[in-house]
Motif scaffolding. Sequence first.
Motif, PDB file in Angstrom:
ATOM      1  N   PRO A  54      73.429  21.760  38.461  1.00  0.00           N
ATOM      2  CA  PRO A  54      73.107  21.865  37.041  1.00  0.00           C
ATOM      3  C   PRO A  54      71.686  21.420  36.730  1.00  0.00           C
ATOM      4  O   PRO A  54      71.056  21.948  35.825  1.00  0.00           O
ATOM      5  N   LEU A  55      71.148  20.487  37.524  1.00  0.00           N
ATOM      6  CA  LEU A  55      69.828  19.977  37.188  1.00  0.00           C
ATOM      7  C   LEU A  55      68.766  21.052  37.360  1.00  0.00           C
ATOM      8  O   LEU A  55      67.872  21.199  36.537  1.00  0.00           O
ATOM      9  N   LEU A 101      68.900  23.678  34.472  1.00  0.00           N
ATOM     10  CA  LEU A 101      68.541  23.288  33.110  1.00  0.00           C
ATOM     11  C   LEU A 101      67.030  23.063  33.094  1.00  0.00           C
ATOM     12  O   LEU A 101      66.451  22.654  34.096  1.00  0.00           O
ATOM     13  N   PRO A 159      64.069  20.902  32.574  1.00  0.00           N
ATOM     14  CA  PRO A 159      63.997  19.435  32.512  1.00  0.00           C
ATOM     15  C   PRO A 159      63.209  18.896  31.322  1.00  0.00           C
ATOM     16  O   PRO A 159      63.404  17.760  30.916  1.00  0.00           O
ATOM     17  N   ILE A 174      68.564  19.058  25.605  1.00  0.00           N
ATOM     18  CA  ILE A 174      69.784  19.838  25.747  1.00  0.00           C
ATOM     19  C   ILE A 174      70.061  20.672  24.478  1.00  0.00           C
ATOM     20  O   ILE A 174      70.359  21.855  24.555  1.00  0.00           O
ATOM     21  N   GLN A 229      68.107  23.762  24.201  1.00  0.00           N
ATOM     22  CA  GLN A 229      68.509  24.771  25.184  1.00  0.00           C
ATOM     23  C   GLN A 229      69.759  25.528  24.718  1.00  0.00           C
ATOM     24  O   GLN A 229      69.938  26.693  25.029  1.00  0.00           O
ATOM     25  N   TYR A 289      67.444  14.660  27.082  1.00  0.00           N
ATOM     26  CA  TYR A 289      66.952  15.538  28.142  1.00  0.00           C
ATOM     27  C   TYR A 289      67.939  15.550  29.307  1.00  0.00           C
ATOM     28  O   TYR A 289      68.684  14.586  29.493  1.00  0.00           O
ATOM     29  N   PRO A 290      67.909  16.639  30.107  1.00  0.00           N
ATOM     30  CA  PRO A 290      68.884  16.735  31.208  1.00  0.00           C
ATOM     31  C   PRO A 290      68.979  15.491  32.089  1.00  0.00           C
ATOM     32  O   PRO A 290      70.072  15.090  32.466  1.00  0.00           O
ATOM     33  N   HIS A 291      67.841  14.844  32.386  1.00  0.00           N
ATOM     34  CA  HIS A 291      67.918  13.710  33.325  1.00  0.00           C
ATOM     35  C   HIS A 291      68.643  12.520  32.708  1.00  0.00           C
ATOM     36  O   HIS A 291      69.005  11.588  33.412  1.00  0.00           O
ATOM     37  N   ARG A 320      75.928  17.079  32.821  1.00  0.00           N
ATOM     38  CA  ARG A 320      74.994  18.199  32.943  1.00  0.00           C
ATOM     39  C   ARG A 320      75.754  19.495  33.186  1.00  0.00           C
ATOM     40  O   ARG A 320      75.435  20.526  32.611  1.00  0.00           O
ATOM     41  N   ALA A 374      77.110  20.596  30.046  1.00  0.00           N
ATOM     42  CA  ALA A 374      76.066  21.147  29.177  1.00  0.00           C
ATOM     43  C   ALA A 374      75.767  22.578  29.595  1.00  0.00           C
ATOM     44  O   ALA A 374      75.610  23.474  28.753  1.00  0.00           O
ATOM     45  N   LEU A 375      75.722  22.792  30.908  1.00  0.00           N
ATOM     46  CA  LEU A 375      75.430  24.126  31.418  1.00  0.00           C
ATOM     47  C   LEU A 375      76.543  25.102  31.029  1.00  0.00           C
ATOM     48  O   LEU A 375      76.281  26.250  30.672  1.00  0.00           O
TER      49      LEU A 375
END
Lengths: 331, 389
Positions: free
Chosen positions: A99-100, A103, A105, A109, A112, A151-153, A160, A163-164
């Motif tokens: 997922p990282l 997405l 970075p 989120i 996106q 943010y994704p991280h 994640r 989220a995806l």
Amino acid sequence: MALLEVRDLTVVFERKGEQPFTAVDHVSFEVEPGQTVGLVGESGCGKSVTSLAIMGLLPKRGARVSGTVGYEGTNLLSLSDREMRDRRGRDLGMVFQDPLSSLNPVVPIGVQVTEVLERHRDMSRKKAMVEAADLLDKVGIPDPTRRLSEYPHQLSGGMRQRALIAIALACRPRLLIADEPTTALDVTIQAQILALLKELVRDMGTALVMITHDLGVVAGLCDEVNVLYAGRVVEKAERHELFAAPRHPYTHGLLSSIPRLDAPRGQKLSPIKGSVADNIPWDHGCAFAPRCPNALDVCVQVTPAQEDIGGGRLLRCHNPVRPPVVEEVSA
Amino acid sequence: MNPQSGVRPESGATPGPAAPESTVDELMSVQGIKVHFPIKRGLLLDRTVGHVYAVDGVDLGVRRGETYGLVGESGCGKSTLGRAILRLTEPTAGRVVFDGTDLSTLKGESLRTMRRRMQMVFQDPMSSLDPRQSVESILVEGLRAHDLDKGKESTGKRLRELLTAVGLASTSLRKYPHEFSGGQRQRIGIARALTVEPDLIIADEPVSALDVSVQAQVVNLLEELQDQFGLTYLVIAHDLAVVRHISDRVGVMYLGGLVEEASSDDLYAEPLHPYTRALLSAIPVPDPLVEDRRERILLKGDLPSPANPPTGCRFHTRCPWKQETKCSTERPELREVLPGHRVACHWAEDIRAGRIRPHEVEAVLVEEDGISPDIPLVGPASVTEALNP
Ligand SMILES: Nc1ncnc2c1ncn2[C@@H]1O[C@H](COP(=O)(O)OP(=O)(O)OP(=O)(O)O)[C@@H](O)[C@H]1O
Ligand SMILES: Nc1ncnc2c1ncn2[C@@H]1O[C@H](COP(=O)(O)OP(=O)(O)OP(=O)(O)O)[C@@H](O)[C@H]1O
Ligand code: SF4
Ligand SMILES: [Mg+2]
Ligand SMILES: [Mg+2]
């Protein structure tokens, strides 16, 4: 008519000075709305390349794609890049293993998700924000409104992946391709994600193509299973039939080589000998022959054709495993 | 059985399979072991802003000749524990006793000798083998480090024996790691561990990087070698099906602590800790008939960060059996609830007897604190170097 009809999908990678390499070889399958079809096989058997080819995401240079990918009667392979991009947002969703890396970075989120909603569902920013929070909530992300600005991280691996999935669902795709969506996750998180996917298929009638190497995942999720070996479908069956009576020596070998949590202990596993490095080309023989306990002389001389063995099952083998004798069960 | 009758003080003489501690022949044991990694901040990384409690007080013993399996999800501290046992990572607290000797009392030559008797097999066979070394020089290296290289002829003979034992052709000696498949490389890694005739092998995820069809080959090989050389194994893995298959006893870890320990059969037949129950119920079984009937205990939310572990029972933030008292305030000790079956849960007996039922859990937001992920994991440059300094 099926929602997705893949016919003789073939992907050949060509590089200057090297032999062309056929990663996917005449793969065919269909998916109906509300149905989950599995593609299983080991590393390198062509699962991801198949999904990328369907989504039109393979590099234009170096990858020769042939066959047809019918989506409600339209061959996706004949669409322009622009038309395909539009479809990807609207009709086709995809969830990847990592997922990282899928997405962005540096984009929160929330943005996106709203991007997709604004572009493909013509929503205003404001409305999209509400809908985005709703989507995150639906996929089980706690405190969704706050998560939108992160943010994704800042999310864990499981979050994640959710989220995806939320992004993939944003445009309410009728077809979702999930490529090893849980392989990078812990089993307790995997169980959550699989439950979520099941719900989607059941409640929204999404057609799901599930790509995995885990036969356990397949057993619980897929209606129909395609077993891939070296780029070809070697066996296809409804899941109960496949697990009760695997006919291809490769499927059979896989099932006897994995330890089961619920099996009596103390039994030795029966591995498949060798590794994929021993494969021979499909051109005039069965790629699995060097590893196959059932191999006959004909197996290294003639390519086995895909045969319909009845009951919706397809098999590509000169000397299949005999079906087990079914004992009469008296009540 | 009356569940209450299973409660016994830890040191008491217990009838049944778990013999009293003194008569159990333990090859290796760890006592109260902790590994806390400092989290450094500041330009010179000179400020310690917290700790990652990677391993936070573990007691366990591995019996001579057995296979002890250590399972748990990513980040629960399995590898760190394995490394601490070999002193590849210096423990913050606690003792490692190997064959009756406290390792921390050893220095120099005697530590080196003791270390020879414990070897490690790693997850990723490719990155743990030096690509520039031939198989022969990879294997000879270990022998040299321990002065076991007794002349060309006997060494050559020994290496060929080893290759045969791990199922590789003796022509492999002159080849390089890239010329082998993943499963074959793992065989080389195992052969390397065997060169110095160890008693204990710590195998950290020995099959998880391998293709499914190849995993069974390596699992069987490990079993055969155990019989052949009388080895003791500590196998670390996240795949409970694999662990159950090869282990005599299994320990389950959660956030740096052992939450349950039992024989393989008992653990599967009657998991007593809520986390183990959830873990077992989450593992997919390759059988649609089983999958269709199964009831899953779906845990809500994520694993908390080991830099900021929950108070009390570390599992209380996700536990469907959590109670108002004790769970969030007192850390449960690992105690023997049934003979040979240890559990770290305040309510193990009540849960077992069905007096406490599972309930809904509100998912708790796990903050990625931004301190743990970007820490470079510093390790020794080469495995052999680390094991044989
Ligand atoms: N862009 C590319 N160029 C050349 N070869 C490729 C490319 N992408 C994939 N391949 C090759 O195609 C084959 C199939 O790859 P694919 O990624 O589909 O495997 P997979 O079944 O998804 O495996 P895994 O389980 O490891 O993800 C592999 O041999 C791979 O090396
Ligand atoms: N050298 C180090 N410095 C700082 N933190 C570390 C170090 N090594 C490990 N950690 C942290 O300690 C925790 C436990 O890590 P460990 O590798 O032991 O887990 P594990 O159970 O082996 O997980 P996995 O299944 O992913 O291998 C993790 O949060 C990890 O980030
Ligand atoms: S101690 Fe409490 S929170 Fe921990 S596992 Fe037992 S019931 Fe759950
Ligand atoms: Mg793939
Ligand atoms: Mg580890």
